[in-house]
Design a protein around this motif. Sequence first.
Motif, PDB file in Angstrom:
ATOM      1  N   THR A   1       0.837  -1.200   0.000  1.00 13.86           N
ATOM      2  CA  THR A   1       0.000   0.000   0.000  1.00 13.86           C
ATOM      3  C   THR A   1       0.874   1.252   0.000  1.00 13.86           C
ATOM      4  OG1 THR A   1      -0.031  -0.032   2.412  1.00 13.86           O
ATOM      5  CG2 THR A   1      -1.883  -1.120   1.279  1.00 13.86           C
ATOM      6  N   ALA A   2       0.245   2.387  -0.280  1.00 13.69           N
ATOM      7  CA  ALA A   2       0.932   3.675  -0.176  1.00 13.69           C
ATOM      8  C   ALA A   2       1.445   3.863   1.246  1.00 13.69           C
ATOM      9  CB  ALA A   2      -0.017   4.812  -0.559  1.00 13.69           C
ATOM     10  N   ASN A   3       0.728   3.340   2.215  1.00 10.64           N
ATOM     11  CA  ASN A   3       1.112   3.471   3.615  1.00 10.64           C
ATOM     12  C   ASN A   3       2.463   2.808   3.900  1.00 10.64           C
ATOM     13  OD1 ASN A   3       0.540   4.148   6.441  1.00 10.64           O
ATOM     14  ND2 ASN A   3       0.299   1.953   6.712  1.00 10.64           N
ATOM     15  N   ILE A   4       2.618   1.552   3.498  1.00 10.93           N
ATOM     16  CA  ILE A   4       3.885   0.868   3.799  1.00 10.93           C
ATOM     17  C   ILE A   4       5.027   1.471   3.001  1.00 10.93           C
ATOM     18  CG2 ILE A   4       3.726  -1.046   2.139  1.00 10.93           C
ATOM     19  CD1 ILE A   4       4.975  -1.332   5.778  1.00 10.93           C
ATOM     20  N   ILE A   5       4.764   1.891   1.778  1.00 10.02           N
ATOM     21  CA  ILE A   5       5.808   2.544   0.982  1.00 10.02           C
ATOM     22  C   ILE A   5       6.260   3.822   1.672  1.00 10.02           C
ATOM     23  CG2 ILE A   5       6.253   3.734  -1.213  1.00 10.02           C
ATOM     24  CD1 ILE A   5       4.321   1.612  -2.500  1.00 10.02           C
ATOM     25  N   GLY A   6       5.315   4.608   2.165  1.00  6.30           N
ATOM     26  CA  GLY A   6       5.650   5.837   2.881  1.00  6.30           C
ATOM     27  C   GLY A   6       6.398   5.581   4.172  1.00  6.30           C
ATOM     28  N   LYS A   7       5.987   4.560   4.902  1.00  8.20           N
ATOM     29  CA  LYS A   7       6.684   4.218   6.145  1.00  8.20           C
ATOM     30  C   LYS A   7       8.141   3.866   5.878  1.00  8.20           C
ATOM     31  CE  LYS A   7       3.049   2.225   9.053  1.00  8.20           C
ATOM     32  NZ  LYS A   7       2.685   1.022   9.810  1.00  8.20           N
ATOM     33  N   ILE A   8       8.350   2.975   4.922  1.00 10.93           N
ATOM     34  CA  ILE A   8       9.720   2.545   4.639  1.00 10.93           C
ATOM     35  C   ILE A   8      10.552   3.719   4.149  1.00 10.93           C
ATOM     36  CG2 ILE A   8      11.157   1.025   3.221  1.00 10.93           C
ATOM     37  CD1 ILE A   8       8.715  -0.927   3.180  1.00 10.93           C
ATOM     38  N   ALA A   9       9.995   4.539   3.260  1.00 10.58           N
ATOM     39  CA  ALA A   9      10.720   5.696   2.726  1.00 10.58           C
ATOM     40  C   ALA A   9      11.081   6.690   3.820  1.00 10.58           C
ATOM     41  CB  ALA A   9       9.895   6.379   1.639  1.00 10.58           C
ATOM     42  N   SER A  10      10.274   6.737   4.874  1.00 10.00           N
ATOM     43  CA  SER A  10      10.514   7.674   5.980  1.00 10.00           C
ATOM     44  C   SER A  10      11.278   7.044   7.135  1.00 10.00           C
ATOM     45  CB  SER A  10       9.168   8.217   6.483  1.00 10.00           C
ATOM     46  OG  SER A  10       8.507   8.902   5.452  1.00 10.00           O
ATOM     47  N   GLY A  11      11.610   5.761   7.025  1.00 16.03           N
ATOM     48  CA  GLY A  11      12.325   5.095   8.103  1.00 16.03           C
ATOM     49  C   GLY A  11      11.460   4.790   9.309  1.00 16.03           C
ATOM     50  N   ILE A  12      10.164   4.743   9.118  1.00 17.53           N
ATOM     51  CA  ILE A  12       9.246   4.451  10.224  1.00 17.53           C
ATOM     52  C   ILE A  12       9.149   2.944  10.406  1.00 17.53           C
ATOM     53  CG2 ILE A  12       6.849   4.606  11.030  1.00 17.53           C
ATOM     54  CD1 ILE A  12       6.728   7.307   9.488  1.00 17.53           C
ATOM     55  N   ALA A  13       9.357   2.502  11.614  1.00 17.49           N
ATOM     56  CA  ALA A  13       9.296   1.079  11.941  1.00 17.49           C
ATOM     57  C   ALA A  13       8.367   0.924  13.137  1.00 17.49           C
ATOM     58  CB  ALA A  13      10.694   0.549  12.247  1.00 17.49           C
ATOM     59  N   ASP A  14       7.071   0.798  12.855  1.00 16.91           N
ATOM     60  CA  ASP A  14       6.098   0.772  13.943  1.00 16.91           C
ATOM     61  C   ASP A  14       5.175  -0.440  13.917  1.00 16.91           C
ATOM     62  OD1 ASP A  14       4.502   1.416  11.797  1.00 16.91           O
ATOM     63  OD2 ASP A  14       3.560   3.161  12.723  1.00 16.91           O
ATOM     64  N   ASP A  15       5.502  -1.429  13.098  1.00 21.66           N
ATOM     65  CA  ASP A  15       4.761  -2.682  13.084  1.00 21.66           C
ATOM     66  C   ASP A  15       5.738  -3.791  12.689  1.00 21.66           C
ATOM     67  OD1 ASP A  15       5.060  -2.575  10.281  1.00 21.66           O
ATOM     68  OD2 ASP A  15       2.987  -1.991   9.931  1.00 21.66           O
ATOM     69  N   MET A  16       5.272  -5.022  12.665  1.00 18.74           N
ATOM     70  CA  MET A  16       6.176  -6.146  12.405  1.00 18.74           C
ATOM     71  C   MET A  16       6.810  -6.051  11.026  1.00 18.74           C
ATOM     72  SD  MET A  16       7.585  -8.741  13.771  1.00 18.74           S
ATOM     73  CE  MET A  16       8.236 -10.378  13.522  1.00 18.74           C
ATOM     74  N   LEU A  17       6.040  -5.667  10.008  1.00 14.55           N
ATOM     75  CA  LEU A  17       6.590  -5.617   8.657  1.00 14.55           C
ATOM     76  C   LEU A  17       7.597  -4.489   8.497  1.00 14.55           C
ATOM     77  CD1 LEU A  17       6.775  -6.679   5.799  1.00 14.55           C
ATOM     78  CD2 LEU A  17       4.718  -5.342   5.240  1.00 14.55           C
ATOM     79  N   SER A  18       7.238  -3.278   8.874  1.00 19.13           N
ATOM     80  CA  SER A  18       8.165  -2.154   8.693  1.00 19.13           C
ATOM     81  C   SER A  18       9.411  -2.317   9.558  1.00 19.13           C
ATOM     82  CB  SER A  18       7.468  -0.817   8.970  1.00 19.13           C
ATOM     83  OG  SER A  18       6.943  -0.761  10.273  1.00 19.13           O
ATOM     84  N   THR A  19       9.260  -2.876  10.739  1.00 15.92           N
ATOM     85  CA  THR A  19      10.409  -3.109  11.618  1.00 15.92           C
ATOM     86  C   THR A  19      11.346  -4.153  11.018  1.00 15.92           C
ATOM     87  OG1 THR A  19       9.046  -2.574  13.530  1.00 15.92           O
ATOM     88  CG2 THR A  19      11.068  -3.762  13.966  1.00 15.92           C
ATOM     89  N   THR A  20      10.781  -5.211  10.473  1.00 21.47           N
ATOM     90  CA  THR A  20      11.603  -6.253   9.852  1.00 21.47           C
ATOM     91  C   THR A  20      12.322  -5.709   8.624  1.00 21.47           C
ATOM     92  OG1 THR A  20      10.090  -7.947  10.687  1.00 21.47           O
ATOM     93  CG2 THR A  20      11.581  -8.598   8.909  1.00 21.47           C
ATOM     94  N   VAL A  21      11.632  -4.963   7.785  1.00 18.97           N
ATOM     95  CA  VAL A  21      12.257  -4.399   6.580  1.00 18.97           C
ATOM     96  C   VAL A  21      13.413  -3.474   6.969  1.00 18.97           C
ATOM     97  CG1 VAL A  21      11.897  -2.875   4.586  1.00 18.97           C
ATOM     98  CG2 VAL A  21      10.235  -4.680   5.102  1.00 18.97           C
TER      99      VAL A  21
END
Length: 179
Positions: free
Chosen positions: A87-107
Motif C-alpha cells: 500500500t501507499a502506507n507501507i511505501i511511505g513508512k519505509i521511505a521515511s524510516g518508520i518502523a512501527d509494526d512487524m513488517l516495517s520493523t523487519t524491513v
Amino acid sequence: MKSMILGVTGSIAAYKAADLAHRFYKQGYEVEVILTNGATKFITPLTFRSLTQNRVYTDVFQDDFPHEIKHISLATKADVVLIAPATANIIGKIASGIADDMLSTTVMAVKNKPVLIAPAMNTNMWENSIVQDNIAKLKKYGYQFIEPKESLLACGTLGKGALADLDDICNAVNAAVNP
C-alpha cells in the motif's frame, strides 16, 4: 533452500498474496509471512499458515518467541523480501524510516538482500506526487519495484494501480535471488 519474507498489507489484492505464498512454497522457498493489521482485515493468518506450513507474524510484540528478537532473526535469515501487495502506507513508512509494526520493523533490519515491492492501490493514490517521490527515494536506496498494471480496480476506476500479474512477481523475485 531459499528463505523469503512475504509482507502483505491492507489492500483488496491481499487475497492474491495467498497464491503467491503457495507458489513460492511449491518452488521450494521457506516462506515466512508477515501480515499488517490492515491485511488481517482482508485475509487471515490461518490461510498463510496452511499454505506455507510456517508461523505467520502480525505483531512485533508477540510474546511467543522469548529467546530471540523475531524481526531481527527473520531479516537475517531471509534471502529476499517481497511486499505484495504494498500500500501507499507501507511505501511511505519505509521511505521515511518508520518502523512501527512487524513488517516495517523487519524491513528496516534487512541488510544487503533484495527487497521487492509490488504496489496495489487506487490510481489517484498511485499517481500522487508524494507516493511517486517515496518510490523514487526507495529506488535510490536499492529497493526494487514491480510496477502495478492498468485494470478495473476494486473502487470501479479503470487505471493503473492493480497488483502486477503473479507470474511477473514470481519472475522478478526469482531473478533477484538468482541474478
